[in-house]
Write an enzyme that holds these catalytic residues in place. Structure first.
Site, PDB file in Angstrom:
ATOM      1  CG  ASP A   1      -7.839  -8.399   8.142  1.00  0.00           C
ATOM      2  OD1 ASP A   1      -7.115  -7.902   7.486  1.00  0.00           O
ATOM      3  OD2 ASP A   1      -8.042  -7.811   9.180  1.00  0.00           O
TER       4      ASP A   1
ATOM      5  CG  ASP B   1      -1.948   0.922   1.269  1.00  0.00           C
ATOM      6  OD1 ASP B   1      -1.907   1.914   0.895  1.00  0.00           O
ATOM      7  OD2 ASP B   1      -3.032   0.436   1.856  1.00  0.00           O
TER       8      ASP B   1
ATOM      9  N   GLY C   1       3.907   1.275   1.380  1.00  0.00           N
ATOM     10  CA  GLY C   1       5.035   0.751   1.054  1.00  0.00           C
ATOM     11  C   GLY C   1       6.006   0.909   2.274  1.00  0.00           C
TER      12      GLY C   1
HETATM   13  C1  PRP Z   1      -0.526  -5.518   5.095  1.00  0.00           C
HETATM   14  C2  PRP Z   1       0.271  -6.034   4.152  1.00  0.00           C
HETATM   15  C3  PRP Z   1       1.403  -5.354   4.326  1.00  0.00           C
HETATM   16  C4  PRP Z   1       1.018  -4.082   4.776  1.00  0.00           C
HETATM   17  C5  PRP Z   1       1.080  -3.099   3.528  1.00  0.00           C
HETATM   18  O1  PRP Z   1      -0.410  -6.134   6.321  1.00  0.00           O
HETATM   19  O2  PRP Z   1       0.333  -7.580   4.270  1.00  0.00           O
HETATM   20  O3  PRP Z   1       2.387  -5.961   5.489  1.00  0.00           O
HETATM   21  O4  PRP Z   1      -0.187  -4.242   5.022  1.00  0.00           O
HETATM   22  O5  PRP Z   1       0.695  -1.857   4.156  1.00  0.00           O
HETATM   23  P1  PRP Z   1       1.824  -0.526   3.610  1.00  0.00           P
HETATM   24  O6  PRP Z   1       2.585  -0.801   2.390  1.00  0.00           O
HETATM   25  O7  PRP Z   1       1.009   0.664   3.852  1.00  0.00           O
HETATM   26  O8  PRP Z   1       2.855  -0.467   4.585  1.00  0.00           O
HETATM   27  P2  PRP Z   1      -1.586  -5.854   7.703  1.00  0.00           P
HETATM   28  O9  PRP Z   1      -0.913  -4.662   8.423  1.00  0.00           O
HETATM   29  O10 PRP Z   1      -2.943  -5.506   7.066  1.00  0.00           O
HETATM   30  O11 PRP Z   1      -1.355  -7.014   8.744  1.00  0.00           O
HETATM   31  P3  PRP Z   1      -2.085  -8.499   8.248  1.00  0.00           P
HETATM   32  O12 PRP Z   1      -1.299  -9.186   7.116  1.00  0.00           O
HETATM   33  O13 PRP Z   1      -1.728  -9.025   9.377  1.00  0.00           O
HETATM   34  O14 PRP Z   1      -3.361  -8.296   8.209  1.00  0.00           O
END
Ligand code: PRP
Length: 181
Positions: A161, A105, A107
């Site tokens: 989720d 998202d 990054g």
């Molecule tokens: C999601 C994804 C990345 C992060 C990306 O994890 O797996 O790790 O968000 O977001 P960013 O680019 O804005 O940093 P999430 O925090 O939703 O955790 P989860 O996989 O446990 O749901």
């Protein structure tokens, strides 16, 4: 389409099970080709990415090992700092590492994780993400293996989720606006 309890929040299916499977097979094949003969390590950041990892690793036709880490994340626009809540079990020095993500998202999470892994001196370090919400990017990152570019909408399924649920949907879908407001 099989109905799942709680899937009434879904607006529309963005990526079907079949479309995902086809792309995962292509990504797996590309990773295998690029890493033949190397000490290949697929690393993922818990939790949602395990769904993609499970399918991806079976599409990589070359020997590999798996390892896992968990971080507190920037996702959701919290703006707090990222920190490791579960570290890898094995050292990665000299290994050819592919970091597997379900979605990138802003990054920020990946940028932090990559900086940590780079300091451990792997032979190579590349990124494979199923979904790339590139319009939201804050930090520019090299992404060697990209499944799909996706719009800036709240997505669920295939690991993603809604309040911890719907990760088990076999497809990726958008959510009704009134459910995420
Ligand atoms: C999601 C994804 C990345 C992060 C990306 O994890 O797996 O790790 O968000 O977001 P960013 O680019 O804005 O940093 P999430 O925090 O939703 O955790 P989860 O996989 O446990 O749901």
């Amino acid at each position: 389409m099989t109905r799942y309890a709680g899937d009434d929040v879904i607006e529309r299916v963005l990526l079907t099970q079949e479309v995902i499977a086809e792309r995962v097979a292509e990504l797996g094949h590309a990773i295998a080709t690029d890493h033949a003969g190397h000490d290949l390590r697929l690393i993922t950041v818990l939790r949602g990415s395990v769904i993609f990892l499970a399918d991806l690793c079976r599409a990589v036709e070359t020997p590999l090992t798996l390892d896992f880490m968990a971080v507190s994340s920037f996702a959701g626009g919290g703006g707090g700092s990222v920190r490791i809540t579960k570290d890898l079990d094995d050292p990665i020095e000299g290994a050819s590492v592919v970091l597997v993500e379900d979605i990138i998202d802003t990054g920020l999470t990946l940028n932090y994780v990559l900086s940590i892994l780079r300091a451990r001196k792997p032979a190579s370090l590349s990124v494979c993400t199923l979904l790339d919400k590139d319009v939201r990017r804050i930090v520019d990152l090299p992404i060697e293996y990209r499944g799909f570019s996706v719009p800036d909408q709240f997505l669920v399924g295939y690991g993603l989720d809604l309040a911890g649920r719907l990760r088990n949907l076999p497809y990726v879908a958008t959510v009704r606006e009134d459910e995420v407001a």
